[in-house]
Design an enzyme around this catalytic site. Structure first.
Site, mmCIF file in Angstrom:
data_model
loop_
_atom_site.group_PDB
_atom_site.id
_atom_site.type_symbol
_atom_site.label_atom_id
_atom_site.label_comp_id
_atom_site.label_asym_id
_atom_site.label_seq_id
_atom_site.Cartn_x
_atom_site.Cartn_y
_atom_site.Cartn_z
ATOM 1 N N ARG A 1 0.854 -1.190 0.000
ATOM 2 C CA ARG A 1 0.000 0.000 0.000
ATOM 3 C C ARG A 1 0.890 1.240 0.000
ATOM 4 O O ARG A 1 1.984 1.229 0.578
ATOM 5 C CB ARG A 1 -0.910 0.029 1.238
ATOM 6 C CG ARG A 1 -2.144 -0.861 1.126
ATOM 7 C CD ARG A 1 -3.119 -0.357 0.075
ATOM 8 N NE ARG A 1 -4.326 -1.158 -0.049
ATOM 9 C CZ ARG A 1 -4.516 -2.123 -0.951
ATOM 10 N NH1 ARG A 1 -3.561 -2.447 -1.798
ATOM 11 N NH2 ARG A 1 -5.672 -2.768 -1.008
ATOM 12 N N HIS B 1 -1.187 -0.033 -9.939
ATOM 13 C CA HIS B 1 -1.952 -0.931 -9.050
ATOM 14 C C HIS B 1 -2.440 -2.172 -9.811
ATOM 15 O O HIS B 1 -3.631 -2.477 -9.835
ATOM 16 C CB HIS B 1 -3.145 -0.197 -8.407
ATOM 17 C CG HIS B 1 -3.612 -0.870 -7.131
ATOM 18 N ND1 HIS B 1 -4.073 -0.184 -6.041
ATOM 19 C CD2 HIS B 1 -3.679 -2.183 -6.782
ATOM 20 C CE1 HIS B 1 -4.409 -1.037 -5.081
ATOM 21 N NE2 HIS B 1 -4.179 -2.258 -5.513
HETATM 22 P P1 NAP Z 1 -2.317 -10.656 5.389
HETATM 23 O O1 NAP Z 1 -2.451 -12.116 5.118
HETATM 24 O O2 NAP Z 1 -3.278 -10.002 6.318
HETATM 25 O O3 NAP Z 1 -0.820 -10.424 5.907
HETATM 26 C C1 NAP Z 1 -0.388 -9.202 6.417
HETATM 27 C C2 NAP Z 1 1.008 -9.395 6.984
HETATM 28 O O4 NAP Z 1 1.467 -8.132 7.459
HETATM 29 C C3 NAP Z 1 1.051 -10.350 8.172
HETATM 30 O O5 NAP Z 1 2.203 -11.151 8.137
HETATM 31 C C4 NAP Z 1 1.102 -9.409 9.366
HETATM 32 O O6 NAP Z 1 1.722 -9.926 10.524
HETATM 33 C C5 NAP Z 1 1.924 -8.290 8.797
HETATM 34 N N1 NAP Z 1 1.731 -7.058 9.577
HETATM 35 C C6 NAP Z 1 0.594 -6.359 9.763
HETATM 36 N N2 NAP Z 1 0.815 -5.297 10.566
HETATM 37 C C7 NAP Z 1 2.126 -5.344 10.895
HETATM 38 C C8 NAP Z 1 2.962 -4.545 11.718
HETATM 39 N N3 NAP Z 1 2.494 -3.476 12.363
HETATM 40 N N4 NAP Z 1 4.259 -4.892 11.835
HETATM 41 C C9 NAP Z 1 4.754 -5.982 11.200
HETATM 42 N N5 NAP Z 1 4.016 -6.796 10.409
HETATM 43 C C10 NAP Z 1 2.715 -6.469 10.260
HETATM 44 O O7 NAP Z 1 -2.367 -9.827 4.036
HETATM 45 P P2 NAP Z 1 -2.022 -10.324 2.559
HETATM 46 O O8 NAP Z 1 -3.157 -11.072 1.991
HETATM 47 O O9 NAP Z 1 -0.692 -10.979 2.581
HETATM 48 O O10 NAP Z 1 -1.950 -8.915 1.796
HETATM 49 C C11 NAP Z 1 -1.018 -7.918 2.197
HETATM 50 C C12 NAP Z 1 -1.380 -6.585 1.565
HETATM 51 O O11 NAP Z 1 -1.112 -6.629 0.161
HETATM 52 C C13 NAP Z 1 -2.869 -6.237 1.619
HETATM 53 O O12 NAP Z 1 -3.214 -5.692 2.873
HETATM 54 C C14 NAP Z 1 -2.997 -5.231 0.511
HETATM 55 O O13 NAP Z 1 -2.787 -3.930 1.031
HETATM 56 C C15 NAP Z 1 -1.858 -5.586 -0.448
HETATM 57 N N6 NAP Z 1 -2.347 -6.056 -1.764
HETATM 58 C C16 NAP Z 1 -1.973 -5.372 -2.882
HETATM 59 C C17 NAP Z 1 -2.395 -5.795 -4.132
HETATM 60 C C18 NAP Z 1 -1.955 -5.096 -5.390
HETATM 61 O O14 NAP Z 1 -2.455 -5.391 -6.482
HETATM 62 N N7 NAP Z 1 -1.026 -4.171 -5.317
HETATM 63 C C19 NAP Z 1 -3.219 -6.926 -4.244
HETATM 64 C C20 NAP Z 1 -3.593 -7.584 -3.079
HETATM 65 C C21 NAP Z 1 -3.142 -7.158 -1.840
HETATM 66 P P3 NAP Z 1 1.090 -11.186 11.315
HETATM 67 O O15 NAP Z 1 1.345 -12.368 10.393
HETATM 68 O O16 NAP Z 1 1.886 -11.238 12.547
HETATM 69 O O17 NAP Z 1 -0.363 -10.894 11.503
#
Ligand code: NAP
Length: 310
Positions: free
Chosen positions: A225, A273
């Site tokens: 993000r 994006h």
């Molecule tokens: P997810 O499964 O919720 O994983 C988020 C990860 O971030 C987890 O490992 C979490 O830690 C970690 N995290 C959250 N807050 C943190 C903090 N304060 N300090 C350290 N680590 C932290 O999410 P995901 O499915 O992997 O997706 C991640 C992000 O990718 C989404 O939120 C979205 O913004 C982005 N995204 C972008 C696109 C694009 O096209 N550009 C597409 C899809 C998603 P824990 O494991 O300890 O909870």
């Protein structure tokens, strides 16, 4: 009969209607899937940012599941009247797309492909890149996407250093967490990939101080993000050479305004994006499975923790 309101927008309806109907039938769910319903009749709401999602969830008194079609939920999790269970999207198609984007851009940085193309001028000057095993890659975020990307990079031989909020263990990824973990990961990383959610805690996680922890000349790839990056600090780091190259897919304002310095910066690649889109054929199965679980009183998949914000 269960009523499922498709509140993700008229624009998305043509691509989602058939996969959703198919997946609901395969899951054995009998439901009315509709673009319009009285709030008091809605049992499930399907949501996507920019759709027809209501600003006030108070009238949806019987709604027991709000299912996001997007992985990132920062635009809905903060709505105070949303008290219904909220689930985010984890979709094999989306994950595969993100793995391809991240692996492609990591290999581009690792092999120095930009420099190779720029040097295509008749000069025979071989520069041998190191092997992947000599290239530490930081994966900030070890969730559904960060873990899949980290494992794919490790399978190519990269040394992957992962960072998450809570402690994790993965065979192929050296896992770190917490403030000290961030510094340990960044101090070694020659390539940084950010796959963290947008929350208060992750806002400007890459800033003047943390960018200075990187070895000089590191590359950054941000498909997470825009809010993860302090843009002014990154521009300073790019101009000084502290950061050699940044590939940015997400921004604080999207579309990225024409006047933004990222567009013209010689060391920045802007992608609009497109890192990973939700794929209806596979994602509809998660929607149907969560509706089935909701009706059966079973635990929902990928439920958002409102306090953590993701
Ligand atoms: P997810 O499964 O919720 O994983 C988020 C990860 O971030 C987890 O490992 C979490 O830690 C970690 N995290 C959250 N807050 C943190 C903090 N304060 N300090 C350290 N680590 C932290 O999410 P995901 O499915 O992997 O997706 C991640 C992000 O990718 C989404 O939120 C979205 O913004 C982005 N995204 C972008 C696109 C694009 O096209 N550009 C597409 C899809 C998603 P824990 O494991 O300890 O909870």
């Amino acid at each position: 009969m269960t009523t499922i309101l498709f509140a993700a927008g008229q624009r998305l309806w043509p691509t989602w209607e058939a996969p959703l109907r198919k997946a609901l039938a395969e899951a054995g769910v009998e439901a009315t899937l509709t673009l319009n319903a009285a709030p008091a009749d809605v049992d499930v709401m399907i949501y996507a940012p920019g759709g027809d999602t209501p600003a006030d969830f108070t009238p949806f008194v019987t709604c027991k599941l709000v299912q996001s079609l997007w992985a990132g939920v920062e635009r809905i999790v903060t709505i105070p009247t949303l008290t219904q269970p909220l689930c985010r999207m984890v979709d094999p198609g989306l994950t595969q797309g993100m793995v391809e984007y991240v692996v492609g851009h990591v290999l581009r940085a690792h092999l120095g492909i930009d420099a190779v193309l720029a040097a295509q001028n008749g000069q025979w000057r071989p520069v041998i890149p190191p092997l992947a095993s000599d290239r530490p890659v930081a994966m900030l975020g070890l969730g559904a996407l960060g873990t899949a990307c980290g494992q794919a990079l490790a399978a190519l031989g990269f040394e992957v250093l992962g960072w998450s909020r809570t402690a994790k263990a993965h065979d192929a990824i050296a896992c770190h967490h917490g403030d000290a973990g961030l510094r340990a990961v960044l101090e070694r990383a020659q390539i940084v990939v950010t796959l963290l959610p947008a929350t208060k805690a992750t806002d400007c996680i890459l800033n003047e101080q943390t960018l200075a922890w990187l070895p000089r000349g590191a590359s950054l790839i941000n498909p997470g993000r825009g809010s993860l990056i302090d843009d002014d600090a990154l521009l300073v780091a790019l101009d000084s050479g502290q950061v050699a190259q940044a590939t940015l897919d997400v921004f604080r304002t999207e579309p990225l305004p024409q006047a933004h310095p990222y567009w013209a910066h010689p060391r920045v690649t802007v992608t609009p994006h497109i890192a990973a889109d939700t794929r209806p054929a596979t994602a509809a199965r998660l929607v149907a499975e969560n509706v089935r679980r909701m009706l059966a009183g079973e635990e929902l998949l990928h439920r958002v923790d409102r306090r953590a914000g993701y």
